[in-house]
Design a protein around this motif. Structure first.
Motif, short mmCIF file in Angstrom:
data_model
loop_
_atom_site.label_atom_id
_atom_site.label_comp_id
_atom_site.label_asym_id
_atom_site.label_seq_id
_atom_site.Cartn_x
_atom_site.Cartn_y
_atom_site.Cartn_z
N LYS A 43 0.82 -1.21 0.00
CA LYS A 43 0.00 0.00 0.00
C LYS A 43 0.86 1.26 0.00
O LYS A 43 0.55 2.23 -0.70
N THR A 44 1.94 1.23 0.77
CA THR A 44 2.85 2.39 0.78
C THR A 44 3.42 2.63 -0.62
O THR A 44 3.46 3.77 -1.10
N LYS A 45 3.83 1.56 -1.27
CA LYS A 45 4.41 1.70 -2.62
C LYS A 45 3.38 2.25 -3.60
O LYS A 45 3.69 3.07 -4.46
N ALA A 46 2.14 1.80 -3.46
CA ALA A 46 1.09 2.28 -4.37
C ALA A 46 0.83 3.77 -4.13
O ALA A 46 0.61 4.53 -5.09
N GLU A 47 0.92 4.19 -2.87
CA GLU A 47 0.76 5.63 -2.58
C GLU A 47 1.90 6.43 -3.21
O GLU A 47 1.68 7.48 -3.81
N ASP A 48 3.12 5.91 -3.06
CA ASP A 48 4.28 6.60 -3.66
C ASP A 48 4.09 6.71 -5.17
O ASP A 48 4.39 7.73 -5.78
N LEU A 49 3.59 5.63 -5.78
CA LEU A 49 3.39 5.64 -7.23
C LEU A 49 2.29 6.62 -7.62
O LEU A 49 2.35 7.23 -8.69
N GLY A 50 1.31 6.80 -6.76
CA GLY A 50 0.27 7.80 -7.00
C GLY A 50 0.88 9.19 -7.14
O GLY A 50 0.49 9.97 -8.01
N LYS A 51 1.88 9.47 -6.29
CA LYS A 51 2.57 10.77 -6.39
C LYS A 51 3.37 10.84 -7.68
O LYS A 51 3.46 11.88 -8.31
N ALA A 52 3.94 9.72 -8.07
CA ALA A 52 4.79 9.70 -9.28
C ALA A 52 3.98 9.95 -10.55
O ALA A 52 4.53 10.43 -11.55
N VAL A 53 2.71 9.63 -10.55
CA VAL A 53 1.90 9.85 -11.76
C VAL A 53 0.92 11.03 -11.60
O VAL A 53 0.00 11.20 -12.39
N ALA A 54 1.16 11.84 -10.56
CA ALA A 54 0.23 12.94 -10.27
C ALA A 54 0.16 13.96 -11.41
O ALA A 54 -0.90 14.51 -11.69
N ASN A 55 1.27 14.21 -12.07
CA ASN A 55 1.31 15.14 -13.21
C ASN A 55 2.54 14.84 -14.06
O ASN A 55 3.39 14.06 -13.66
N GLU A 56 2.62 15.51 -15.23
CA GLU A 56 3.72 15.23 -16.17
C GLU A 56 5.09 15.46 -15.54
O GLU A 56 6.01 14.68 -15.77
N ALA A 57 5.22 16.53 -14.77
CA ALA A 57 6.53 16.87 -14.20
C ALA A 57 6.98 15.78 -13.22
O ALA A 57 8.13 15.30 -13.29
N ALA A 58 6.06 15.38 -12.35
CA ALA A 58 6.39 14.34 -11.38
C ALA A 58 6.71 13.03 -12.10
O ALA A 58 7.66 12.31 -11.75
N TYR A 59 5.93 12.76 -13.14
CA TYR A 59 6.12 11.51 -13.88
C TYR A 59 7.48 11.48 -14.59
O TYR A 59 8.19 10.47 -14.55
N SER A 60 7.86 12.59 -15.20
CA SER A 60 9.13 12.53 -15.93
C SER A 60 10.31 12.42 -14.96
O SER A 60 11.29 11.74 -15.25
N ARG A 61 10.17 13.02 -13.78
CA ARG A 61 11.21 12.83 -12.75
C ARG A 61 11.26 11.37 -12.33
O ARG A 61 12.34 10.77 -12.23
N ALA A 62 10.10 10.79 -12.11
CA ALA A 62 10.05 9.39 -11.67
C ALA A 62 10.64 8.46 -12.72
O ALA A 62 11.36 7.51 -12.40
N MET A 63 10.35 8.75 -14.00
CA MET A 63 10.86 7.90 -15.07
C MET A 63 12.38 8.02 -15.18
O MET A 63 13.08 7.04 -15.42
N GLU A 64 12.87 9.24 -14.98
CA GLU A 64 14.32 9.45 -15.03
C GLU A 64 15.02 8.60 -13.97
O GLU A 64 16.08 8.04 -14.21
N ASN A 65 14.40 8.52 -12.82
CA ASN A 65 15.00 7.76 -11.72
C ASN A 65 14.52 6.30 -11.67
O ASN A 65 14.79 5.59 -10.71
N LYS A 66 13.81 5.89 -12.71
CA LYS A 66 13.32 4.51 -12.82
C LYS A 66 12.44 4.08 -11.63
O LYS A 66 12.42 2.91 -11.24
N ILE A 67 11.75 5.04 -11.05
CA ILE A 67 10.95 4.78 -9.86
C ILE A 67 9.76 3.89 -10.18
O ILE A 67 9.38 3.03 -9.38
N VAL A 68 9.14 4.10 -11.35
CA VAL A 68 7.94 3.33 -11.68
C VAL A 68 8.30 1.85 -11.82
O VAL A 68 7.66 0.97 -11.23
#
Ligand code: HEC
Length: 247
Positions: A43-68
């Protein structure tokens, strides 16, 4: 004729050994870790992923760091552990569906796809959605490089709290992540190029997830001193293994 029979028997034994290897984690997950902390960690990981896909800026940061790929891969391991856990059903999570949705999510490359896949992850977490097969090979849940990055991420969190233990029980989910990743590490031997070295890989992986299992127990008991000594000792195995298989 007798020889043929012997051969057939050997073949059958070998085939069933292989299928046992595929059918479950390299250790009994019910003994290694609690279902509660597996569920909490997912559940914690799913919440973190929710933040990672919240908007384009957050998503591109997450993708750069391979977070998804990393966090979804971790959810896949946690989910498979829940599938095999004696208390997995009681968690109320659709664990097979969670695993499959997490694997899809780990491979997404666009925000819209990631958002859709995360929706399925969250549905499975609340017990809904499609169900999948119970069996899934443990070496096909998370990418090894991402797994190593998660060792560092969770290791950092645990290192900080073990220095000055505060509300230690809240960290059993972090230890649970390390247990399941250790199991996935034992199962994924593709980095072992020289097969004569397989026993070393198995030994160090096993020692690692067994230590993390002990760490989890110490954390749940609120025993900070014991948790710290287990944690520090286990971290030495990182270097031991890297010297042989990475460097
Ligand atoms: C059983 C062997 C084994 C153990 C134990 C192990 N690693 Fe690794 N590690 C590897 C291999 C092999 C690679 C290279 C493959 C890859 O990165 O995909 C690697 C790569 C890494 C990387 C990737 C980045 C880099 O510098 O190359 C990090 C970070 C890492 N490990 C951290 C850790 C930490 C932290 C631990 C202990 C908690 C640990 N590993 C335990 C085998 C191991």
């Amino acid at each position: 004729m007798k020889r043929v029979l012997v051969c057939l028997t050997l073949f059958a034994v070998a085939a069933s050994a292989v299928s046992i290897g595929v059918a479950g984690a390299p250790a009994d997950v019910s003994k290694a870790v609690g279902a509660k902390e597996l569920a909490a960690a997912a559940k914690t990981k799913a919440e973190d992923l929710g933040k990672a896909v919240a908007n384009e800026a957050a998503y591109s940061r997450a993708m750069e760091n391979k977070i998804v790929a990393k966090d979804a891969g971790v959810i896949a391991c946690l989910a498979q552990a829940l599938v095999e856990h004696k208390d997995g059903e009681a968690s109320g999570i659709n664990a097979t569906g969670l695993r499959d949705a997490a694997i899809v999510l780990s491979r997404t490359k666009k925000l819209a796809d990631a958002t859709a896949a995360l929706k399925n992850v969250n549905e499975a977490l609340s017990g809904k959605g499609e169900k999948g097969e119970k069996d899934h090979p443990w070496n096909k849940l998370v990418n090894m490089h991402r797994m190593m990055e998660e060792f560092e991420f969770q290791g950092g969190k645990l290192r900080r709290v073990l220095k000055r233990p505060r509300r230690l029980e809240n960290y059993s989910e972090n230890a649970a992540v390390l247990v399941v990743l250790g199991l996935a590490m034992e199962a994924d031997t593709h980095e072992v190029k020289d097969k004569a070295k397989l026993p070393q890989w198995t030994k160090w992986s096993k020692e690692y997830h067994q230590a993390m299992s002990g760490l989890n127990t110490a954390i749940k008991a609120g025993d900070g001193a014991k948790a710290k000594s287990i944690f520090d000792a286990a971290n030495e195995s990182c270097e031991t293994c890297h010297e042989v298989f990475r460097d």
